[in-house]
Design an enzyme around this catalytic site. Structure first.
Site, PDB file in Angstrom:
ATOM      1  N   ARG A 123      -3.430  -0.726   5.275  1.00  0.00           N
ATOM      2  CA  ARG A 123      -3.992  -1.752   4.392  1.00  0.00           C
ATOM      3  C   ARG A 123      -3.078  -2.944   4.180  1.00  0.00           C
ATOM      4  NH1 ARG A 123      -5.150   1.908  -0.620  1.00  0.00           N
ATOM      5  NH2 ARG A 123      -3.215   2.807   0.167  1.00  0.00           N
ATOM      6  N   CYS A 150       0.857  -1.181   0.000  1.00  0.00           N
ATOM      7  CA  CYS A 150       0.000   0.000   0.000  1.00  0.00           C
ATOM      8  C   CYS A 150       0.895   1.233   0.000  1.00  0.00           C
ATOM      9  CB  CYS A 150      -0.987  -0.018   1.177  1.00  0.00           C
ATOM     10  SG  CYS A 150      -0.251   0.174   2.815  1.00  0.00           S
ATOM     11  N   ASP A 175      -8.111   3.788   1.614  1.00  0.00           N
ATOM     12  CA  ASP A 175      -7.098   3.946   2.656  1.00  0.00           C
ATOM     13  C   ASP A 175      -7.761   4.466   3.935  1.00  0.00           C
ATOM     14  OD1 ASP A 175      -4.920   4.462   4.280  1.00  0.00           O
ATOM     15  OD2 ASP A 175      -3.743   5.373   2.667  1.00  0.00           O
TER      16      ASP A 175
END
Length: 142
Positions: A13, A7, A111
């Site tokens: 994440r 990520c 996100d």
């Protein structure tokens, strides 16, 4: 199989995806990384750790690191959390390397560092992780 999840900062994440996959498939070699280096050495973001822990996923031992060209050689599959991450990963691909890079889900995983929806991100990650395991079993890793 060796898989790295990627990520932006490696504090929400991708460590969550690594943790979920560790729970689902403890025999796989798993890691996570970020395309940016802002959080190097930091543990996953506190609210993500809390949301993951509520689902039985422990992220406390993970530490942020930055994705690099060597990851193409060290892993069999690279999994991006969103299309921008995927583009940033591809920009680091060494010439001639064919390691597959795929998205975690059919949609970009939002996100939660910005959206604050840690449970929503985890819902997507858990569903996508189950599908990824099925794809690995069926050799559909691209």
């Amino acid at each position: 199989m060796k898989i790295v999840f990627v990520c932006l900062g490696n504090i929400c994440r991708s460590p969550a995806a690594e943790g979920v996959m560790r729970k689902l498939a403890p025999t796989l070699t798993l890691d996570s990384a970020g395309t940016g280096g802002w959080h190097l050495g930091d543990p996953p973001y506190g609210p993500m750790q809390t949301a993951a822990a509520a689902r039985g996923v422990d992220l406390s031992g993970l530490r942020a690191r930055q994705f690099g060209a060597d990851d193409f050689r060290q892993f069999d599959l690279i999994v991006a959390m969103d299309r921008q991450n995927q583009a940033d990963i591809e920009a680091k691909r060494p010439p001639g390397n064919t390691t597959p890079v795929r998205l975690m889900a059919d949609i970009d995983v939002p996100d939660p560092y910005y959206t604050r929806d840690f449970d929503g991100a985890l819902n997507i990650i858990e569903t996508a992780a189950t599908r990824l395991l099925a794809d690995i079993s069926g050799s559909k890793v691209r």
